[in-house]
Design a protein around this motif. Structure first.
Motif, PDB file in Angstrom:
ATOM      1  N   ARG A  93       0.831  -1.216   0.000  1.00 53.48           N
ATOM      2  CA  ARG A  93       0.000   0.000   0.000  1.00 53.48           C
ATOM      3  C   ARG A  93       0.855   1.252   0.000  1.00 53.48           C
ATOM      4  O   ARG A  93       0.554   2.223  -0.690  1.00 53.48           O
ATOM      5  CB  ARG A  93      -0.909   0.036   1.237  1.00 53.48           C
ATOM      6  N   ALA A  94       1.925   1.231   0.784  1.00 47.99           N
ATOM      7  CA  ALA A  94       2.812   2.394   0.854  1.00 47.99           C
ATOM      8  C   ALA A  94       3.470   2.662  -0.499  1.00 47.99           C
ATOM      9  O   ALA A  94       3.569   3.814  -0.936  1.00 47.99           O
ATOM     10  CB  ALA A  94       3.879   2.182   1.930  1.00 47.99           C
ATOM     11  N   VAL A  95       3.906   1.606  -1.170  1.00 45.68           N
ATOM     12  CA  VAL A  95       4.537   1.770  -2.490  1.00 45.68           C
ATOM     13  C   VAL A  95       3.524   2.309  -3.500  1.00 45.68           C
ATOM     14  O   VAL A  95       3.830   3.221  -4.282  1.00 45.68           O
ATOM     15  CB  VAL A  95       5.146   0.430  -2.972  1.00 45.68           C
ATOM     16  N   LEU A  96       2.308   1.774  -3.500  1.00 47.76           N
ATOM     17  CA  LEU A  96       1.276   2.244  -4.426  1.00 47.76           C
ATOM     18  C   LEU A  96       0.936   3.715  -4.177  1.00 47.76           C
ATOM     19  O   LEU A  96       0.824   4.504  -5.121  1.00 47.76           O
ATOM     20  CB  LEU A  96       0.012   1.390  -4.302  1.00 47.76           C
ATOM     21  N   SER A  97       0.788   4.091  -2.926  1.00 52.11           N
ATOM     22  CA  SER A  97       0.475   5.486  -2.591  1.00 52.11           C
ATOM     23  C   SER A  97       1.601   6.415  -3.002  1.00 52.11           C
ATOM     24  O   SER A  97       1.362   7.496  -3.550  1.00 52.11           O
ATOM     25  CB  SER A  97       0.238   5.638  -1.083  1.00 52.11           C
ATOM     26  N   THR A  98       2.825   5.993  -2.737  1.00 49.94           N
ATOM     27  CA  THR A  98       3.983   6.814  -3.095  1.00 49.94           C
ATOM     28  C   THR A  98       4.093   6.961  -4.610  1.00 49.94           C
ATOM     29  O   THR A  98       4.374   8.054  -5.124  1.00 49.94           O
ATOM     30  CB  THR A  98       5.273   6.202  -2.516  1.00 49.94           C
ATOM     31  N   ALA A  99       3.852   5.877  -5.329  1.00 51.11           N
ATOM     32  CA  ALA A  99       3.914   5.932  -6.792  1.00 51.11           C
ATOM     33  C   ALA A  99       2.835   6.861  -7.348  1.00 51.11           C
ATOM     34  O   ALA A  99       3.096   7.639  -8.274  1.00 51.11           O
ATOM     35  CB  ALA A  99       3.776   4.531  -7.380  1.00 51.11           C
ATOM     36  N   ALA A 100       1.627   6.800  -6.798  1.00 48.67           N
ATOM     37  CA  ALA A 100       0.546   7.690  -7.250  1.00 48.67           C
ATOM     38  C   ALA A 100       0.919   9.150  -7.010  1.00 48.67           C
ATOM     39  O   ALA A 100       0.757   9.998  -7.886  1.00 48.67           O
ATOM     40  CB  ALA A 100      -0.756   7.350  -6.527  1.00 48.67           C
ATOM     41  N   ALA A 101       1.442   9.435  -5.820  1.00 49.30           N
ATOM     42  CA  ALA A 101       1.835  10.805  -5.508  1.00 49.30           C
ATOM     43  C   ALA A 101       3.002  11.255  -6.388  1.00 49.30           C
ATOM     44  O   ALA A 101       3.030  12.398  -6.859  1.00 49.30           O
ATOM     45  CB  ALA A 101       2.210  10.923  -4.031  1.00 49.30           C
ATOM     46  N   ALA A 102       3.954  10.360  -6.633  1.00 50.96           N
ATOM     47  CA  ALA A 102       5.112  10.712  -7.456  1.00 50.96           C
ATOM     48  C   ALA A 102       4.705  11.012  -8.894  1.00 50.96           C
ATOM     49  O   ALA A 102       5.208  11.970  -9.504  1.00 50.96           O
ATOM     50  CB  ALA A 102       6.144   9.589  -7.423  1.00 50.96           C
ATOM     51  N   LEU A 103       3.807  10.216  -9.453  1.00 48.63           N
ATOM     52  CA  LEU A 103       3.321  10.479 -10.811  1.00 48.63           C
ATOM     53  C   LEU A 103       2.640  11.838 -10.903  1.00 48.63           C
ATOM     54  O   LEU A 103       2.901  12.622 -11.810  1.00 48.63           O
ATOM     55  CB  LEU A 103       2.339   9.398 -11.257  1.00 48.63           C
ATOM     56  N   ALA A 104       1.760  12.077  -9.959  1.00 40.94           N
ATOM     57  CA  ALA A 104       1.033  13.345  -9.975  1.00 40.94           C
ATOM     58  C   ALA A 104       1.995  14.526  -9.781  1.00 40.94           C
ATOM     59  O   ALA A 104       1.893  15.546 -10.477  1.00 40.94           O
ATOM     60  CB  ALA A 104      -0.040  13.350  -8.884  1.00 40.94           C
ATOM     61  N   MET A 105       2.928  14.387  -8.860  1.00 41.11           N
ATOM     62  CA  MET A 105       3.868  15.479  -8.588  1.00 41.11           C
ATOM     63  C   MET A 105       4.811  15.705  -9.769  1.00 41.11           C
ATOM     64  O   MET A 105       5.099  16.856 -10.124  1.00 41.11           O
ATOM     65  CB  MET A 105       4.674  15.173  -7.325  1.00 41.11           C
TER      66      MET A 105
END
Length: 117
Positions: A93-105
Motif C-alpha cells: 500500500r505504501a509503495v502504491l500510494s507513493t507511486a501515485a503521488a510521485a506520478l502526480a507530482m
C-alpha cells in the motif's frame, strides 16, 4: 480501535474518495482543456490510488477484523500469526500510494516549469 474500525466499515470511508476523486479530476481536466498526456498521467495516478484503496479494503481491513476476532488469548502468538502478512500488504500500500503521488507530482512540476517561462 473499535470506533476506528466502525468508521472505516461504515462504507463512506472508501466509497467517497473512489467515487468523487476520478469525477473531480475529469471535470477539472475538461474545464482546463487538458490534453492526452495530462489525461494519461492523471489516470495512471488515479489507478494507483484506487488500487491502494482496494488493497486496504480487500486485504488490510479483513486482516484487522480477523485480528480483532482472534481475541486476546495469547497476544504474542496472535501477533506472530498476523504480523508478516499485514506488514507485506501494508508495504505494498505504501509503495502504491507513493507511486501515485510521485506520478502526480512529476507531471505537476513539468507543467509548472513549462508554464513558468
Amino acid at each position: 480501535m473499535d470506533r476506528g474500525r466502525a468508521a472505516i466499515h461504515g462504507g463512506r470511508f472508501a466509497a467517497r474518495p473512489i467515487r468523487r476523486g476520478p469525477a473531480i479530476a475529469a471535470r477539472k481536466l475538461r474545464k482546463r482543456g487538458g490534453g492526452t498526456t495530462l489525461m494519461r498521467w492523471t489516470l495512471a495516478a488515479l489507478a494507483l490510488y484506487t488500487t491502494t484503496v482496494l488493497t486496504t479494503s480487500g486485504i488490510n481491513v479483513p486482516l484487522n477484523e480477523a485480528l480483532a476476532a482472534a481475541g486476546g488469548t495469547d497476544p504474542a502468538k496472535t501477533r506472530a500469526d498476523f504480523e508478516t502478512t499485514w506488514n507485506i500488504w501494508n508495504g505494498i500500500r505504501a509503495v502504491l500510494s507513493t507511486a501515485a503521488a510521485a506520478l502526480a507530482m512529476a507531471k505537476a512540476i513539468r507543467l509548472h516549469r513549462r508554464n513558468r517561462v
